[in-house]
Design an enzyme around this catalytic site. Structure first.
Site, PDB file in Angstrom:
ATOM      1  NE  ARG A  29      -4.292  -1.711   1.773  1.00 37.97           N
ATOM      2  CZ  ARG A  29      -5.208  -2.143   2.625  1.00 37.97           C
ATOM      3  NH1 ARG A  29      -5.018  -1.983   3.922  1.00 37.97           N
ATOM      4  NH2 ARG A  29      -6.315  -2.714   2.202  1.00 37.97           N
ATOM      5  CE  LYS A 186     -19.831 -19.600   6.977  1.00 34.82           C
ATOM      6  NZ  LYS A 186     -20.350 -19.096   8.264  1.00 34.82           N
ATOM      7  N   GLY A 344      -8.330  -9.569  -0.486  1.00 34.08           N
ATOM      8  CA  GLY A 344      -7.150 -10.026   0.262  1.00 34.08           C
ATOM      9  C   GLY A 344      -6.743 -11.454  -0.041  1.00 34.08           C
ATOM     10  N   GLY A 367     -12.837  -4.442   0.877  1.00 37.46           N
ATOM     11  CA  GLY A 367     -14.265  -4.099   0.907  1.00 37.46           C
ATOM     12  C   GLY A 367     -14.707  -3.280  -0.284  1.00 37.46           C
TER      13      GLY A 367
END
Length: 386
Positions: A29, A186, A344, A367
């Site tokens: 980053r 999931k 990630g 996100g």
């Protein structure tokens, strides 16, 4: 942006890096900020870097951005000041044109995360211009990511620009056929992604634990595999929507199974999906299915990837992810595929395959990348566009 020599430019970056003690363990980053920050400094601007670090409940030495300054200096190859300004705009007046300073953690200010107008005003008083270069924080409507874009003349930074260009090529206005790889544990965590993608892509490749729920919805007994049996009706709805949109959903027909989830277990075997025993769990896609997916990619022009195909962190269940990632990388290098990946786990898996630099674009945003895949408007981006 015009002549910016001597102007104070507030640059929102993502310096939220992982640390062990005083050592930054991954400077990805920090490196992503290089293009914007050095260009502004070289053009004579006074660069004031705004960023958050962790999730503080108030000022805390452990979450001070002063801990990152040395590593940031090393990455930029030039001096970096740290300014603990506590809301006092006079603290930045000592800086000279061409200098770079990191300001204290934006989340130390109580109204940052609620986009409080008073906090926006305090930030805005520091600068003449605002540049948002942190796509990874663009899904948050915070004072430093959204509010400032209304308070000062605003621009996108080079990293933000590259990210938005790549995302536009991947889903905004892609070259068809388009494939999407969506993996993860999931279905419930990727429902909105799946629902959005069936209308956007030609091929939807399902991997990870999610594939077990899709297989179960098709009547396959998945043994003791991770599976959300309460979502079978929801998955049927995704199949129906995909059929209506002419999107092909790809599920594995051979799988790697084991009686226990452990590295290189003795009970490991490859079998047809209809041959999974009651005491076995599916932990990766099999070699035949992986080869078939490689053939799908060879006929596509665009690929979006989020999530691994198997339990990639535990050997040998990384095999399918690594093999398909290498196929995608080779096609990208040949010029036949535009490949965009993010999230990630995805970045970690591509690193494991050694192909991060061979994809067209790999996003480090978690996100924000997921919300973009869900088709949501990101507040930080929307504010810049306005």
């Amino acid at each position: 942006m015009g002549d910016i020599a001597g102007k104070r430019v507030l640059v929102r970056e993502d310096l939220n890096v992982p640390m062990e003690g005083d050592r930054v363990t991954d400077d990805t980053r920090l490196r992503a900020t290089l293009a914007t920050v050095t260009e502004l400094a070289d053009r004579g601007a006074i660069v004031l870097v705004l960023a958050h670090f962790g999730r503080p409940k108030g000022p805390s030495a452990d979450l001070s951005l002063s801990r990152v300054t040395d590593a940031y200096e090393h990455v930029l190859g030039r001096p970096v000041d740290f300014i603990d300004w506590q809301g006092d705009a006079a603290a930045v007046t000592i800086l000279r044109p061409g200098s770079i300073a990191v300001l204290e953690n934006t989340r130390f200010f109580g109204g940052e995360e609620t986009n409080d107008s008073a906090v926006v005003a305090r930030f805005a008083a520091l600068g003449d211009l605002y540049v948002n270069d942190a796509f990874s924080a663009a899904h948050r409507a915070h004072a430093s990511t959204e509010g400032l874009a209304h308070a000062l003349p605003s621009f996108a930074g080079r990293a933000m620009e590259a990210e938005l260009d790549a995302l536009e090529k991947a889903l905004g206005n892609p070259e068809h056929p388009v494939a999407a790889v969506v993996g993860g544990a999931k279905v419930s965590s990727k429902l909105e992604v799946l629902t959005h993608l069936v209308d956007k892509v030609d091929h939807l490749i399902i991997g990870g634990g999610m594939a077990n729920t899709f297989l179960a919805a098709r009547g396959v007994d998945v043994g003791k595999s991770l599976c959300e049996h309460d979502l079978l009706a929801t998955v049927e709805g995704i199949f129906t929507a995909a059929e209506r949109a002419n999107c092909t959903i790809h599920l594995p027909y051979d799988v790697v199974v084991s009686q226990q989830f452990a590295a290189n277990p003795p009970s490991l075997r490859i079998c047809n999906v209809h041959e999974v025993a009651a005491n076995e769990m599916i932990l990766d896609i099999g070699p035949a299915a992986t080869e078939a997916l490689a053939d799908v990619l060879k006929n596509c022009r665009t690929l979006v990837w989020n999530g691994p195909l198997g339990a990639f962190e535990t050997p040998p269940f990384e095999a399918a992810t690594v093999a398909l990632a290498r196929t995608a990388a080779a096609l990208t290098q040949d010029g036949s595929l535009v490949s965009v990946a993010g999230g990630g786990d995805t970045v970690a898996a591509l690193n494991q395959a050694g192909v991060v630099d061979d994809f067209t674009f790999v996003s480090t945003a978690g996100g924000a990348f997921l919300e973009w895949m869900e088709g949501k408007q990101l507040p930080g981006v929307a504010a810049l566009r306005r």
